[in-house]
Motif scaffolding. Structure first.
Motif, PDB file in Angstrom:
ATOM      1  N   VAL A  78      45.970  50.413  32.797  1.00 50.55           N
ATOM      2  CA  VAL A  78      45.147  50.781  33.954  1.00 50.55           C
ATOM      3  C   VAL A  78      45.278  49.665  35.000  1.00 50.55           C
ATOM      4  O   VAL A  78      44.342  48.901  35.233  1.00 50.55           O
ATOM      5  N   PRO A  79      46.452  49.580  35.644  1.00 48.81           N
ATOM      6  CA  PRO A  79      46.725  48.430  36.506  1.00 48.81           C
ATOM      7  C   PRO A  79      45.895  48.363  37.785  1.00 48.81           C
ATOM      8  O   PRO A  79      45.861  47.316  38.427  1.00 48.81           O
ATOM      9  N   ASN A  80      45.212  49.437  38.139  1.00 48.73           N
ATOM     10  CA  ASN A  80      44.436  49.432  39.380  1.00 48.73           C
ATOM     11  C   ASN A  80      42.931  49.362  39.149  1.00 48.73           C
ATOM     12  O   ASN A  80      42.151  49.758  40.011  1.00 48.73           O
ATOM     13  N   ASN A  81      42.527  48.823  38.005  1.00 46.05           N
ATOM     14  CA  ASN A  81      41.099  48.700  37.717  1.00 46.05           C
ATOM     15  C   ASN A  81      40.648  47.269  38.002  1.00 46.05           C
ATOM     16  O   ASN A  81      41.100  46.322  37.355  1.00 46.05           O
ATOM     17  N   VAL A  82      39.762  47.123  38.949  1.00 46.61           N
ATOM     18  CA  VAL A  82      39.335  45.793  39.391  1.00 46.61           C
ATOM     19  C   VAL A  82      38.629  45.016  38.278  1.00 46.61           C
ATOM     20  O   VAL A  82      38.794  43.799  38.157  1.00 46.61           O
ATOM     21  N   GLN A 106      46.799  31.013  36.004  1.00 42.65           N
ATOM     22  CA  GLN A 106      46.778  32.392  35.490  1.00 42.65           C
ATOM     23  C   GLN A 106      45.504  33.096  35.948  1.00 42.65           C
ATOM     24  O   GLN A 106      45.540  34.273  36.335  1.00 42.65           O
ATOM     25  N   ALA A 107      44.389  32.385  35.889  1.00 40.18           N
ATOM     26  CA  ALA A 107      43.109  32.965  36.310  1.00 40.18           C
ATOM     27  C   ALA A 107      43.148  33.318  37.793  1.00 40.18           C
ATOM     28  O   ALA A 107      42.734  34.414  38.192  1.00 40.18           O
ATOM     29  N   VAL A 108      43.653  32.403  38.619  1.00 45.08           N
ATOM     30  CA  VAL A 108      43.744  32.671  40.057  1.00 45.08           C
ATOM     31  C   VAL A 108      44.597  33.907  40.311  1.00 45.08           C
ATOM     32  O   VAL A 108      44.236  34.775  41.112  1.00 45.08           O
ATOM     33  N   ALA A 109      45.732  34.020  39.621  1.00 46.58           N
ATOM     34  CA  ALA A 109      46.613  35.181  39.814  1.00 46.58           C
ATOM     35  C   ALA A 109      45.900  36.487  39.446  1.00 46.58           C
ATOM     36  O   ALA A 109      46.009  37.488  40.168  1.00 46.58           O
ATOM     37  N   ALA A 110      45.167  36.480  38.328  1.00 48.32           N
ATOM     38  CA  ALA A 110      44.433  37.687  37.931  1.00 48.32           C
ATOM     39  C   ALA A 110      43.319  38.003  38.926  1.00 48.32           C
ATOM     40  O   ALA A 110      43.134  39.175  39.310  1.00 48.32           O
ATOM     41  N   PHE A 111      42.593  36.974  39.360  1.00 50.71           N
ATOM     42  CA  PHE A 111      41.529  37.202  40.345  1.00 50.71           C
ATOM     43  C   PHE A 111      42.111  37.735  41.658  1.00 50.71           C
ATOM     44  O   PHE A 111      41.528  38.624  42.294  1.00 50.71           O
ATOM     45  N   LYS A 112      43.260  37.206  42.080  1.00 51.80           N
ATOM     46  CA  LYS A 112      43.892  37.701  43.312  1.00 51.80           C
ATOM     47  C   LYS A 112      44.302  39.158  43.158  1.00 51.80           C
ATOM     48  O   LYS A 112      44.222  39.931  44.112  1.00 51.80           O
ATOM     49  N   GLN A 113      44.733  39.547  41.966  1.00 51.53           N
ATOM     50  CA  GLN A 113      45.077  40.947  41.722  1.00 51.53           C
ATOM     51  C   GLN A 113      43.825  41.822  41.856  1.00 51.53           C
ATOM     52  O   GLN A 113      43.886  42.917  42.413  1.00 51.53           O
ATOM     53  N   ILE A 117      43.047  44.914  44.787  1.00 53.77           N
ATOM     54  CA  ILE A 117      42.522  46.256  44.510  1.00 53.77           C
ATOM     55  C   ILE A 117      41.233  46.497  45.294  1.00 53.77           C
ATOM     56  O   ILE A 117      41.032  47.546  45.882  1.00 53.77           O
ATOM     57  N   ASP A 118      40.358  45.492  45.306  1.00 54.65           N
ATOM     58  CA  ASP A 118      39.065  45.591  46.002  1.00 54.65           C
ATOM     59  C   ASP A 118      38.795  44.264  46.700  1.00 54.65           C
ATOM     60  O   ASP A 118      38.357  43.304  46.066  1.00 54.65           O
ATOM     61  N   PRO A 119      39.060  44.195  48.018  1.00 56.79           N
ATOM     62  CA  PRO A 119      38.931  42.922  48.747  1.00 56.79           C
ATOM     63  C   PRO A 119      37.535  42.288  48.719  1.00 56.79           C
ATOM     64  O   PRO A 119      37.394  41.104  49.009  1.00 56.79           O
ATOM     65  N   ILE A 120      36.518  43.072  48.354  1.00 56.31           N
ATOM     66  CA  ILE A 120      35.170  42.483  48.269  1.00 56.31           C
ATOM     67  C   ILE A 120      34.608  42.580  46.852  1.00 56.31           C
ATOM     68  O   ILE A 120      33.403  42.666  46.654  1.00 56.31           O
ATOM     69  N   ALA A 121      35.496  42.538  45.871  1.00 59.53           N
ATOM     70  CA  ALA A 121      35.051  42.573  44.472  1.00 59.53           C
ATOM     71  C   ALA A 121      34.037  41.450  44.248  1.00 59.53           C
ATOM     72  O   ALA A 121      34.290  40.299  44.623  1.00 59.53           O
ATOM     73  N   PRO A 122      32.888  41.774  43.651  1.00 56.78           N
ATOM     74  CA  PRO A 122      31.820  40.779  43.505  1.00 56.78           C
ATOM     75  C   PRO A 122      32.246  39.532  42.742  1.00 56.78           C
ATOM     76  O   PRO A 122      32.849  39.609  41.678  1.00 56.78           O
ATOM     77  N   ASN A 123      31.952  38.390  43.320  1.00 61.09           N
ATOM     78  CA  ASN A 123      32.117  37.068  42.708  1.00 61.09           C
ATOM     79  C   ASN A 123      33.558  36.603  42.529  1.00 61.09           C
ATOM     80  O   ASN A 123      33.784  35.495  42.064  1.00 61.09           O
ATOM     81  N   VAL A 124      34.536  37.406  42.873  1.00 62.44           N
ATOM     82  CA  VAL A 124      35.918  37.037  42.598  1.00 62.44           C
ATOM     83  C   VAL A 124      36.385  35.907  43.506  1.00 62.44           C
ATOM     84  O   VAL A 124      36.925  34.894  43.028  1.00 62.44           O
ATOM     85  N   ALA A 125      36.194  36.035  44.826  1.00 59.71           N
ATOM     86  CA  ALA A 125      36.600  34.960  45.742  1.00 59.71           C
ATOM     87  C   ALA A 125      35.823  33.674  45.410  1.00 59.71           C
ATOM     88  O   ALA A 125      36.386  32.576  45.452  1.00 59.71           O
ATOM     89  N   TYR A 126      34.570  33.816  45.056  1.00 60.81           N
ATOM     90  CA  TYR A 126      33.749  32.662  44.668  1.00 60.81           C
ATOM     91  C   TYR A 126      34.354  31.959  43.451  1.00 60.81           C
ATOM     92  O   TYR A 126      34.468  30.733  43.422  1.00 60.81           O
ATOM     93  N   ASN A 127      34.769  32.740  42.453  1.00 59.25           N
ATOM     94  CA  ASN A 127      35.363  32.141  41.251  1.00 59.25           C
ATOM     95  C   ASN A 127      36.663  31.419  41.570  1.00 59.25           C
ATOM     96  O   ASN A 127      36.938  30.353  41.011  1.00 59.25           O
TER      97      ASN A 127
END
Length: 170
Positions: A78-82, A106-113, A117-127
């Motif tokens: 499910v590659p498009n699931n945030v 690796q974490a940064v790459a996954a968070f960027k992915q 998918i969702d440019p305002i995914a909660p807490n992702v940019a913060y992480n």
């Protein structure tokens, strides 16, 4: 094809385990949720919600390698699931204090992915900002915290970190 009563019983057992395990997970009773979610996942290893909830429980109980195994498989299915990518970022990072350079990247790459998918995914940019802060890459961290504030204007933690990091950078 007619389903056997055993199949029906297994389906009912799976549903009950997933429902109860998910309920416990969402109530913060993670240690109680893990065995139920593990059993549900063993009954239906291809069920998305069972795998995703179990991965979240593994992250919360610091079983990061087990979470990574589940989430890498989900990321292919499910590659498009945030949420898959958000959880995978958290699993790769593990304990932020102990995270090595490779794990951070690796974490940064996954968070960027997740953000792709969702440019305002909660807490992702913060992480991501926290990772760059820990790497002492303050200007990059500030830009990610600014993005977190754009996604959530009420993010006081991100605003405070921007202020602190700007003072350090001077």
């Amino acid at each position: 094809m007619k389903r056997s009563s055993q199949d029906t019983n297994d389906d009912l057992k799976f549903e009950a385990l997933l429902r109860r395990g998910s309920e416990l997970l969402h109530r913060g009773k993670v240690n109680d949720a893990v065995p139920l979610l593990q059993e549900a996942h063993s009954l239906d290893p291809n069920h998305f919600d069972a795998a995703l909830n179990l991965s979240g429980a593994y992250i919360l109980t610091k079983k990061f390698k087990q979470a990574v195994m589940l989430l890498e498989q989900l990321s292919r299915q499910v590659p498009n699931n945030v949420m898959v990518w958000t959880n995978l970022g958290a699993a790769y990072l593990g304990n932020p204090v102990l995270a090595r350079d490779e794990e951070q990247l690796q974490a940064v790459a996954a968070f960027k992915q997740a953000l792709a998918i969702d440019p305002i995914a909660p807490n992702v940019a913060y992480n991501i900002g926290l990772i760059y802060r820990d790497r002492r890459e303050y200007e990059v961290a500030i830009s990610w915290f600014e993005r977190a504030v754009q996604a959530n204007p009420n993010d006081k933690d991100a605003r405070n970190l921007i202020k602190k990091l700007r003072e350090i950078s001077l």
